[in-house]
Design a protein around this motif. Structure first.
Motif, PDB file in Angstrom:
ATOM      1  N   THR A 149     -14.759   0.051  38.401  1.00 45.29           N
ATOM      2  CA  THR A 149     -15.458   1.315  38.228  1.00 45.29           C
ATOM      3  C   THR A 149     -14.663   2.443  38.862  1.00 45.29           C
ATOM      4  OG1 THR A 149     -16.788   0.676  40.135  1.00 45.29           O
ATOM      5  CG2 THR A 149     -17.798   0.433  37.991  1.00 45.29           C
ATOM      6  N   ASN A 150     -14.877   3.630  38.361  1.00 44.70           N
ATOM      7  CA  ASN A 150     -14.108   4.788  38.811  1.00 44.70           C
ATOM      8  C   ASN A 150     -14.911   5.622  39.794  1.00 44.70           C
ATOM      9  OD1 ASN A 150     -12.024   4.053  37.036  1.00 44.70           O
ATOM     10  ND2 ASN A 150     -13.162   4.963  35.344  1.00 44.70           N
ATOM     11  N   TRP A 196     -16.907  10.390  29.664  1.00 46.85           N
ATOM     12  CA  TRP A 196     -16.419   9.910  30.952  1.00 46.85           C
ATOM     13  C   TRP A 196     -16.120   8.415  30.807  1.00 46.85           C
ATOM     14  CZ3 TRP A 196     -16.044  14.099  33.900  1.00 46.85           C
ATOM     15  CH2 TRP A 196     -17.039  15.087  33.908  1.00 46.85           C
ATOM     16  N   GLU A 210     -16.524   5.385  32.841  1.00 45.78           N
ATOM     17  CA  GLU A 210     -17.146   4.967  34.106  1.00 45.78           C
ATOM     18  C   GLU A 210     -16.443   3.751  34.705  1.00 45.78           C
ATOM     19  OE1 GLU A 210     -21.655   6.575  34.160  1.00 45.78           O
ATOM     20  OE2 GLU A 210     -21.413   4.530  33.439  1.00 45.78           O
ATOM     21  N   ALA A 211     -15.912   2.913  33.835  1.00 42.96           N
ATOM     22  CA  ALA A 211     -15.255   1.689  34.310  1.00 42.96           C
ATOM     23  C   ALA A 211     -14.370   1.158  33.200  1.00 42.96           C
ATOM     24  CB  ALA A 211     -16.299   0.636  34.700  1.00 42.96           C
ATOM     25  N   LEU A 231     -16.052   1.221  29.703  1.00 47.29           N
ATOM     26  CA  LEU A 231     -17.485   1.550  29.704  1.00 47.29           C
ATOM     27  C   LEU A 231     -17.590   3.068  29.814  1.00 47.29           C
ATOM     28  CD1 LEU A 231     -18.734  -1.293  32.042  1.00 47.29           C
ATOM     29  CD2 LEU A 231     -19.450  -0.948  29.684  1.00 47.29           C
ATOM     30  N   TRP A 254     -23.548  12.015  41.454  1.00 43.80           N
ATOM     31  CA  TRP A 254     -22.547  12.941  40.939  1.00 43.80           C
ATOM     32  C   TRP A 254     -23.183  14.333  40.900  1.00 43.80           C
ATOM     33  CZ3 TRP A 254     -18.254  10.149  40.437  1.00 43.80           C
ATOM     34  CH2 TRP A 254     -18.271   8.865  39.899  1.00 43.80           C
ATOM     35  N   PRO A 257     -20.747  -0.423  41.043  1.00 47.70           N
ATOM     36  CA  PRO A 257     -19.795  -1.315  40.375  1.00 47.70           C
ATOM     37  C   PRO A 257     -20.439  -2.274  39.370  1.00 47.70           C
ATOM     38  CG  PRO A 257     -20.114  -1.947  42.677  1.00 47.70           C
ATOM     39  CD  PRO A 257     -20.752  -0.608  42.502  1.00 47.70           C
ATOM     40  N   PHE A 279     -23.272  -1.542  37.587  1.00 46.02           N
ATOM     41  CA  PHE A 279     -24.153  -0.785  36.692  1.00 46.02           C
ATOM     42  C   PHE A 279     -25.612  -1.146  36.951  1.00 46.02           C
ATOM     43  CE2 PHE A 279     -20.050  -0.264  35.012  1.00 46.02           C
ATOM     44  CZ  PHE A 279     -20.056   0.955  34.348  1.00 46.02           C
ATOM     45  N   ARG A 326     -28.931   6.168  34.986  1.00 47.04           N
ATOM     46  CA  ARG A 326     -28.226   7.456  35.041  1.00 47.04           C
ATOM     47  C   ARG A 326     -29.231   8.592  34.912  1.00 47.04           C
ATOM     48  NH1 ARG A 326     -25.035   3.646  36.734  1.00 47.04           N
ATOM     49  NH2 ARG A 326     -22.821   3.961  36.276  1.00 47.04           N
TER      50      ARG A 326
END
Lengths: 760, 760
Positions: free
Chosen positions: A592-593, A609, A611-612, A646, B609, B654, B656, B660
């Protein structure tokens, strides 16, 4: 301009309507004469005979009575509120727009109520509102908002002015004979004729196209022409104008061309000729078909009543009625239209257009009892003959569940320009699109697909980036993210090559070709849709074959997806999958980022984006997600070097116009290749019992045994040990040809286009 | 161990049950003697008399008959499947866990069916499964998974072993008299007594606490004690063990303390004393109350039948029955529990625990007809006397709509340790939490709130970061994000000071104090909840006052939110608002970020975020969002330098595990201050009509006229011109005290705690 005092609500039950009827009594000989007088009104969607039938049925047909009660309540509330005819100012969603829109709906309903109840108050209200419009019309110029390619007067675009006229004509028709002659002549000359001219000869770039806007324009002018017996208007509406569109207006607001190359015809009949395929498919897709169907059908009803010699409902083998069934078949289990092309999700069979259309299809289209279950779900009917007939049939218990079937719907006026394929099995619905682009409302999504089950979306299409009529969102029109995201290829479940959208994102190029249907098989245990696309990327051939198969060990039908590509080495492929729900687990370990940045600068990537991501290991990628009450798993064959990303939608979205939906991107660099995947629907979980059932995939592994330009052979094995092989011929669609494929992995022989074998 | 051959489904209708009954006939004198024999079984949740009543009612009570049919179908399917008693291996969600869990549910049901239908096959099946467990038990040690503070044998934690015993005891009770004596003695000695010892004396750290785990343990041991007439077990269960918990186990897996300071008592009666407040509120919150209620009630039913001299249902003024009503009142309009503290969202009145509890409340609690509407919604009843009674009453048409009321539910055994306040008006429900922390399952959310309307969540609480029993998600237990995100203050709709959670995120400190109720007013036009928190941050006093008021110009009740802070200058405040839906528009211009990075490193900020932010301009911040079918607007008073951040959950995730979801953070740096906001519910929009109504806020502006430690006075003006002032006394809660506040802005006088005035 308020005349609030004069309309006191008298209550709004059918009982009242019945009471009123008993007051007005029967019309005797004069009434009998009128019934046979061809110039007597109403004559569009209501007829004198129809009104008589309705009156004698009141109190006996629950669905009709209920609708009537609701409409009486709604209109009486407006009567109590008084007349408001403001000077036009706002865009969609704003006060003046919504007020004029509300007015035309109410005028149509008030006219209908006058006919059914005989209560003068409705006629008086309608007349007074029309007189207010007759006062307003000469005083206003074009609408102050300048964004439309064809500005209206009451509204920001002619399209909405045409909407007004289509509805208002119906109301006017209902009081036409009741009005005194001077008033009628004043309205004809000072309001309706100039109005009709405005949306036709004064705006040919709006009126004289082959487009849903023009259908509304044609119907509007034609319907008021029928009411006023104005043959010139009727001719314009049916056959178009002999006027050149001014050369400086070449595109509409959605990017569609004003004049299609080679187009000579215009008018309502040409719309029927060109808008629908022989299967009744409308190239812009079901969302716009729904919108366009209303003027098609309502004007056709008027023509059928007033000009039966045209036999409009038989035109092109009864295409208008067929198109309603085609439209119904483009819905999921909740009755919501497939959101292909520009579509606001959630538009459904519950819409007013379909309430009108389904009853018309029942009444004029052979009394299919399956349509009645839709009428029941709609819970209301149009207040006319068709509505009475369907409501009566429902009351008589004739309704049956509508039978959705697998079908391929060809696109193009001649039915030879691509198609959409719809496979249905149990609660599963798979839609693949290989049709025409869909003009200004098209998306760059050749060979894209959608998947539904009874809970709704499983693999989604984004739909349009738009909140229709919601003023908060740029006046309710298309948002700029519609072009920068929703139309782009990466927003769809189909292949992106070298990070560029199909046809380089060029509508004109996309409009010139269509996908190529290769094979469509509907049936029981194995259903297949396969199509090719050879124009989206120059020099690259794409073919997608999707099969829905019943596997005895699995609880739901399984989807096999084989996306074959013939392309130069070094091509960069991105294959997105917009799964709907929450990530549960994967057999791969994602990184993951901790810092997110947009995945690109254009072609839609600027809105994603990452995400991973991970470089895939082993033979297959597998991921399970959960949504509402079920689990879903995708299993994909891994080639060396494949990556999986992802993604999340939402980058570069300054006005928060995009949903933060998740997606997967399967990334590969190579030449000729096949993306092979399985989609499983399995198990269940609910939050009250907290008991998961069958939450893991049943697939142990999958591999591609053979891939070439001509064939693909895949094998998958279940955890219970059973092995299945699926082979497909990609070049030869003969159902009898025998195939032998041999390579280092083995030898396969079969007859016909495909072969599914167990435990070979 | 399959005995598949011996159980052939005989079909599963009530007709079959009736047929069976007619075969077994009446029991004559022997039956009459048994009816009066105090040692005769069943005697827990079913009694001999109860069974007789059920038998004579079959075929006459639809809801009962339907449930019986469903249960027969379910159990017969299991009988056909054969017995599976695997060696324990898996965590929750895994095969052995789910199998043993399924077994105990089925054993309970099989016993019940044996009693009701008299069909031996159910008794045989149950006996054989118990014998299989008796074989297994001596061969297994502690469960191989080592993560629990109190490892079970069949399951990874004793809690689940206790679940097994609570249900299995009920089944065993039903066949106890049917078993031959050697089999019964074998089961008693080789399975049940050792089993009961395992979950009590061998695991006192599990059994001897004041905690929902121990309630299950107490009930399990007590119920099997009642069945076997084992007074020692019954005494342990009622009064706890005289055993010191080994010193090395101090925390459970959720971070809760094993031994509470000063706790001397244990056992079932102590659980009733300490677990509930006098209002029937359970300190861990409704999700756990629901879970804990089952053993409380089912054991209480057994005690009421077997040991009526205990008068257990009258204990503490009938607290157990009261607690059911308290639980029902902690649900939204969909019957879903408020997800305060650790709660999986969606748990609801449809759960099996509430199916049992609501009928018990009806039967033993005065036949409240409002409960019957819940029974109707549940669509099933427990197969016992209580279920029969409620099903009969439903069949007799006695059901009325359950009347939810505004109420304050005090926390703490004595009712003096904080509370939750629930305000209801029309379809609006507002919940504010100022209760105790809730021990290991508590969240750091003092003065947090939730808002619902009839569509569901408007302002949400995240709930727990957990997928209960879903093996994909770390075995179905609490995820690490539950601690790092869901419990932290920034995850809630309440004030964060200096980026640190309440009580510095320390459960022990949080458990020592509670919020302070200040004022609660339920009523019609104005309802208020106000509470203080003086311990969450040392040296900082917080007070939140929320009012739900009817404003005649608005279509829905309006929420006024005044969050007062007394703190040193330079404090950094973050006030989050987790709105549910899609951002529509704001009166402020946000700067969106093209690169996202986590908002912090700890206290939950590492999971957020910042998608966009702005320094607020003008007098008010206003933002409208849309969800499902309605619009919502927050309007907040702006102080110079205030910032607003649009957040998204999901950083540092990591696996998920987090949704969101969007949020707002109102950021301010200062000392003593007030955050003043309005929440409006307005308008509508649906995707089939595409017609927005009242989509914009009705509030033109808002300002704080006065703020001090003692008072706050705010004013807001509607777009239609009306002005409203709301004043509140923060220190003096006398209903008659007269207040005069005067400053440079003006002078205000009123009597009592609050004052709402129009157009002064």
């Amino acid at each position: 301009m308020s005349i609030r005092f004069s309309y006191i609500s008298l209550g709004f039950s059918v009982a009242v309507a019945l009471m009123l009827l008993s007051c007005v009594g029967h019309e005797g000989n004069e009434g009998q004469q009128r019934l046979t007088d061809p110039t007597a009104h109403p004559q569009l969607t209501l007829t004198l005979q129809g009104v008589e039938q309705i009156k004698t049925s009141l109190g006996q047909v629950p669905l009709f009575d209920q609708t009537l009660s609701d409409v009486i309540a709604e209109v009486d509330a407006e009567l109590a509120n008084g007349i408001e005819v403001p000077v036009p100012k706002d865009l969609a969603g704003g006060y003046t727009h919504e007020r004029h829109k509300s007015n035309f709906f109410i005028m149509q309903k008030a006219g209908t109520l006058f006919q059914i109840t005989g209560d003068d108050k409705y006629a008086v209200y309608l007349r007074d509102m029309l007189l207010a419009y007759a006062e307003l019309w000469p005083t206003i110029g074009k609408h102050p908002a300048e964004r439309s390619y064809a500005r209206g007067k009451l509204f920001w675009q002619c399209l909405n002015d045409a909407n007004w006229l289509v509805y208002t004509s119906q109301g006017y028709d209902c009081i036409y004979d009741w009005l005194d002659v001077p008033t009628r002549e004043k309205l004809n000359k000072e309001l309706f004729r100039p109005y009709a001219e405005y949306v036709s000869v004064e705006n040919p770039q709006f009126f004289n196209r082959i487009h849903n806007h023009s259908t509304w324009g044609n119907a509007a002018v034609g319907m008021i022409g029928l009411v006023m017996d104005d043959e010139e208007l009727i001719n314009w509406s049916l056959y178009g104008l002999d006027i050149e569109v001014p050369g400086d207006i070449v595109k509409d607001n959605d990017g569609g061309d004003i004049k299609l190359e080679g187009q000579k015809e215009a008018g309502f009949l040409a719309q029927i000729d060109h808008s629908f395929s022989p299967d009744g498919y409308y190239t812009e897709g079901p969302y716009y078909q729904r919108y366009a169907m209303y003027p098609f059908l309502i004007f056709a009803e008027g023509l059928a009543n007033k000009k039966p010699e045209l036999k409009i409902l038989d035109y092109r083998d009864g295409l208008l009625i067929k198109a309603i069934n085609t439209l119904i078949n483009q819905t999921n289990s909740a009755g919501e239209f497939f959101p292909i092309n520009d579509s606001q999700k959630g538009m459904s069979l519950a819409s007013r257009e379909l309430v009108s259309a389904v009853s018309i299809a029942y009444y004029y289209g052979g009394n299919d009892p399956g349509l009645l279950s839709i009428v029941e779900d709609q819970g209301r009917v149009p207040l006319n003959n068709a509505g009475l007939a369907s409501a009566k049939a429902v009351a008589e218990g004739k309704a049956k569940k509508y039978q959705y079937k697998s079908m391929e719907l060809a696109d193009g006026a001649a039915g030879d320009e691509g198609a959409i394929g719809i496979l249905r099995a149990d609660d599963l619905t798979l839609v693949m699109k290989y049709a025409k682009h869909g003009m200004g409302h098209g998306h760059f999504d050749r060979l894209g697909f959608l998947l539904y089950d009874e809970t709704g979306e499983v693999i989604q299409d984004y739909g349009a980036a738009r909140w229709v009529n919601v003023e908060h969102k740029d006046g309710g029109g298309y948002l700029k993210e519609n072009r920068s995201w929703a139309k782009e290829t990466v927003a769809h479940n189909t292949l992106v090559v070298d990070k560029d959208s199909h046809f380089d994102g060029n509508v004109k190029k996309a409009d010139q070709t269509a996908g190529m249907p290769y094979y469509f098989l509907s049936g029981d245990d194995v259903q297949i849709v396969s199509a090719k696309e050879q124009n989206a990327y120059p020099g690259i051939d794409l073919q997608r074959t999707m099969a829905v198969v019943r596997i005895e060990e699995l609880e739901s039908p399984l989807v096999i997806d084989l996306f074959s590509v013939q392309a130069p080495e070094g091509s960069r492929y991105d294959l997105p999958l917009y799964y709907v729900g929450e990530f549960m687990s994967s057999n791969q370990k994602f990184q993951t980022n901790n810092v997110l940045s947009p995945m690109g600068k254009e072609s839609g990537y600027q809105h994603l984006w990452a995400e991973a991501q991970t470089t895939l290991e082993g033979d297959v990628f597998s991921m399970t997600w959960f949504n509402k009450k079920k689990f879903y798993t995708v299993t994909s064959v891994v080639e060396l070097g494949d990556e999986m990303i992802l993604t999340r939608i939402g980058a570069n979205d300054p006005n928060f116009n995009l949903r933060r939906d998740p997606g997967l991107i399967h990334r590969r660099t190579g030449g000729n290749t096949v993306f092979a995947s399985l989609y499983e629907i399995h198990g269940s979980y609910d939050y009250a019992s907290e008991r998961p059932l069958n939450s893991f995939t049943s697939v142990a592994t999958m591999k591609i045994l053979h891939q070439s330009e001509a064939y693909v052979v895949v094998q998958f094995q279940l955890k219970t040990g059973e092995r299945y092989q699926f082979a497909c011929s990609l070049l030869n669609d003969s159902k009898t040809a025998k195939h032998t494929v041999e390579d280092a992995n083995g030898q396969w022989q079969w007859q016909g286009i495909y072969n599914l074998k167990k435990n070979i």
